[in-house]
Design an enzyme around this catalytic site. Structure first.
Site, PDB file in Angstrom:
ATOM      1  N   GLY A   1       0.830  -1.202   0.000  1.00 19.40           N
ATOM      2  CA  GLY A   1       0.000   0.000   0.000  1.00 19.40           C
ATOM      3  C   GLY A   1       0.861   1.248   0.000  1.00 19.40           C
ATOM      4  O   GLY A   1       0.705   2.124   0.848  1.00 19.40           O
ATOM      5  N   SER A   2       1.783   1.337  -0.972  1.00 20.54           N
ATOM      6  CA  SER A   2       2.831   2.363  -0.951  1.00 20.54           C
ATOM      7  C   SER A   2       2.492   3.616  -1.751  1.00 20.54           C
ATOM      8  O   SER A   2       3.329   4.516  -1.836  1.00 20.54           O
ATOM      9  CB  SER A   2       4.125   1.768  -1.513  1.00 20.54           C
ATOM     10  OG  SER A   2       3.929   1.306  -2.850  1.00 20.54           O
TER      11      SER A   2
ATOM     12  N   TYR B   1      -0.707   7.184   4.421  1.00 20.26           N
ATOM     13  CA  TYR B   1       0.414   6.876   5.298  1.00 20.26           C
ATOM     14  C   TYR B   1       1.376   5.868   4.680  1.00 20.26           C
ATOM     15  O   TYR B   1       2.567   5.876   5.001  1.00 20.26           O
ATOM     16  CB  TYR B   1      -0.098   6.374   6.648  1.00 20.26           C
ATOM     17  CG  TYR B   1      -0.435   7.494   7.597  1.00 20.26           C
ATOM     18  CD1 TYR B   1       0.570   8.177   8.276  1.00 20.26           C
ATOM     19  CD2 TYR B   1      -1.747   7.899   7.796  1.00 20.26           C
ATOM     20  CE1 TYR B   1       0.285   9.218   9.134  1.00 20.26           C
ATOM     21  CE2 TYR B   1      -2.057   8.947   8.665  1.00 20.26           C
ATOM     22  CZ  TYR B   1      -1.037   9.605   9.326  1.00 20.26           C
ATOM     23  OH  TYR B   1      -1.326  10.647  10.172  1.00 20.26           O
TER      24      TYR B   1
ATOM     25  N   GLU C   1      -3.007   0.345  -8.902  1.00 20.98           N
ATOM     26  CA  GLU C   1      -3.408   1.586  -9.546  1.00 20.98           C
ATOM     27  C   GLU C   1      -3.779   1.361 -11.011  1.00 20.98           C
ATOM     28  O   GLU C   1      -3.428   0.331 -11.593  1.00 20.98           O
ATOM     29  CB  GLU C   1      -2.275   2.620  -9.449  1.00 20.98           C
ATOM     30  CG  GLU C   1      -1.842   2.945  -8.030  1.00 20.98           C
ATOM     31  CD  GLU C   1      -2.901   3.681  -7.226  1.00 20.98           C
ATOM     32  OE1 GLU C   1      -3.871   4.190  -7.838  1.00 20.98           O
ATOM     33  OE2 GLU C   1      -2.765   3.761  -5.990  1.00 20.98           O
TER      34      GLU C   1
ATOM     35  N   VAL D   1      -3.056  -1.143   3.761  1.00 24.52           N
ATOM     36  CA  VAL D   1      -4.000  -1.424   2.673  1.00 24.52           C
ATOM     37  C   VAL D   1      -5.365  -0.830   3.017  1.00 24.52           C
ATOM     38  O   VAL D   1      -5.926  -1.111   4.076  1.00 24.52           O
ATOM     39  CB  VAL D   1      -4.133  -2.937   2.430  1.00 24.52           C
ATOM     40  CG1 VAL D   1      -5.177  -3.209   1.352  1.00 24.52           C
ATOM     41  CG2 VAL D   1      -2.788  -3.517   2.011  1.00 24.52           C
TER      42      VAL D   1
ATOM     43  N   TYR E   1     -16.757   5.407  13.332  1.00 22.78           N
ATOM     44  CA  TYR E   1     -15.453   4.841  12.994  1.00 22.78           C
ATOM     45  C   TYR E   1     -15.052   3.704  13.935  1.00 22.78           C
ATOM     46  O   TYR E   1     -15.193   2.535  13.615  1.00 22.78           O
ATOM     47  CB  TYR E   1     -14.378   5.934  12.980  1.00 22.78           C
ATOM     48  CG  TYR E   1     -13.096   5.462  12.335  1.00 22.78           C
ATOM     49  CD1 TYR E   1     -12.919   5.583  10.965  1.00 22.78           C
ATOM     50  CD2 TYR E   1     -12.097   4.851  13.074  1.00 22.78           C
ATOM     51  CE1 TYR E   1     -11.759   5.122  10.352  1.00 22.78           C
ATOM     52  CE2 TYR E   1     -10.944   4.388  12.479  1.00 22.78           C
ATOM     53  CZ  TYR E   1     -10.775   4.530  11.122  1.00 22.78           C
ATOM     54  OH  TYR E   1      -9.630   4.055  10.528  1.00 22.78           O
TER      55      TYR E   1
ATOM     56  N   VAL F   1      -5.763  13.936   6.120  1.00 26.83           N
ATOM     57  CA  VAL F   1      -6.677  13.944   4.983  1.00 26.83           C
ATOM     58  C   VAL F   1      -6.187  12.908   3.981  1.00 26.83           C
ATOM     59  O   VAL F   1      -5.127  13.061   3.382  1.00 26.83           O
ATOM     60  CB  VAL F   1      -6.745  15.327   4.327  1.00 26.83           C
ATOM     61  CG1 VAL F   1      -7.738  15.321   3.165  1.00 26.83           C
ATOM     62  CG2 VAL F   1      -7.145  16.387   5.345  1.00 26.83           C
TER      63      VAL F   1
END
Length: 397
Positions: free
Chosen positions: A54-55, A59, A81, A145, A243, A278
């Site tokens: 998840g790069s 974060y 992507e 992820v 959440y 954000v």
């Protein structure tokens, strides 16, 4: 060559196109914001080998850039992507990854990016083959992820995450925009069914993280220093009903339980509780945008950025500083957000927020700009009237 002028077109917090030059500039701005730790730099033979799942955004992107810039890391980043088409640009994460690869090359880091579904067993095989061939073993696995759905390759079943409460409906204040004008709205979120909860845990819980760890272990690809961390969030009680105490919270609890289970099995595994930011994932959650804009209004420049938190995380993972662990063995990078003083001020602003007072108590202009920056827009130094190449190749392995 396929050059054209790219404008922000979308609805709400979602944009159909991304700006290649703006996304590239975001990567460079993140790298420039890294403050190196006060440690001796690694020589190439001793550079930590990392796998970031998840790069390309949020974060995960910040952790990748901080690692490359300040900790001399080498390794592999995984993202999922989409390339440009005849009608649309590539996704923002595609362009950010292309620029991050350029940054890695300039810094002399041996870092490869794989565009594939991290949930798939074929991806695990491909990535572990690369680790074995190029690096031998890895030192750190970062799991970041955020996906709306997951297909389990071992059963063929597809699961869909749900953004719902547990037990009863809940109505919350939320932030929206009519064009560029901020609007204070009310959103009611329905309760999850048992199936909603089970599917959300399947998508966002710890099962896939544990499978990555098991795959590395089975092939003896962990170094003696190996540790792993999954990035997560807790947040304020102002947003907890949707959440942390909702369906997403059930998945986060499963992620944390996975860390404890892995630890009992002899793996140094943690969850890292990051602070509010954000991101494309968080902006879709009712109430989070309002809360984050109130938090930024309260803290201003003292609100810690994902890059600042990522440097702190790397310091702790590499042993440069002691780990800041809570009673549940979670690394806490969010203590600055949850101080009683900060939360009291944000809570007062939340309660006083009306359509008339919204721009006074919340930093809505900052939040609007940050949302657009996720897609490469409103980035200083970028000429948005100029044509730009949208067909940017994925970095070669």
């Amino acid at each position: 060559m396929s050059e054209r002028v790219v404008k922000p077109v979308g609805r709400g917090f979602l944009f159909l196109d991304s700006h290649p030059a703006g996304c590239a500039r975001v990567v460079r701005d993140l790298a420039a914001a890294v403050v190196p730790p006060i440690v001796e730099p690694c020589v190439p033979e001793e550079s930590p080998v990392v796998l970031v799942i998840g790069s390309s955004s949020g974060y995960g992107l910040a952790t990748t850039i901080a690692g490359l810039t300040a900790f001399d890391v080498k390794g592999i980043g995984i993202a999922f992507e989409k390339d440009a088409t005849a009608r649309r640009t590539a996704t923002a994460g595609w362009y950010r990854t292309a620029e991050t690869a350029k940054l890695a090359d300039e810094l002399g880091r041996d870092f490869t990016f794989v565009n594939a579904d991290a949930f798939a067993d074929t991806t695990k095989t491909e990535v572990l083959d690369l680790i074995a061939e190029r690096f031998g073993k890895i030192d750190h696995l970062i799991y970041s992820v955020a996906a709306p759905r997951r297909t389990d390759p071992r059963t063929g079943e597809t699961y869909q995450s749900a953004l719902k409460t547990i037990g009863a409906p809940y109505t919350t204040k939320s932030l929206a925009y009519d064009g560029t004008e901020p609007q204070l709205t009310e959103v009611t979120v329905d309760p999850a069914t048992d199936d909603d909860l089970a599917q959300t845990v399947k998508v966002m819980g710890g099962e896939d993280w544990a499978r990555w760890v098991a795959a590395l272990q089975e092939r003896d690809l962990m170094s003696e220093y190996f540790n792993t961390v999954a990035l997560t969030y807790i947040g304020s009680d102002l947003t907890s009903a949707i959440y942390r105490q909702g369906s997403i919270g059930a998945a986060k609890a499963d992620l944390e339980q996975t860390a404890l289970t892995l630890t009992k099995e002899g793996i140094r595994a943690y969850t890292s509780v990051n602070g509010a930011a954000v991101t494309q994932a968080s902006s879709a959650i009712p109430g989070i945008g309002l809360y984050t804009s109130l938090l930024h209004k309260t803290l201003g420049d003292t609100m810690q950025t994902p890059i600042q938190q990522s440097v702190s995380l790397w310091n702790q993972l590499t042993g440069a500083t002691p780990k800041d662990l809570d009673e549940d063995n979670r690394i806490r990078l969010d203590r600055w957000e949850l101080t009683p003083e900060t939360q009291a001020e944000v809570r007062a602003a939340w309660q006083s927020a009306t359509q008339e007072t919204l721009t006074e108590v919340a930093d809505t202009a900052w939040f609007f700009t940050e949302i657009r920056r996720l897609y490469g827009f409103d980035v200083p130094g970028v000429d948005y009237e100029a044509e730009v190449e949208v067909n940017v190749p994925w970095p070669a392995k």
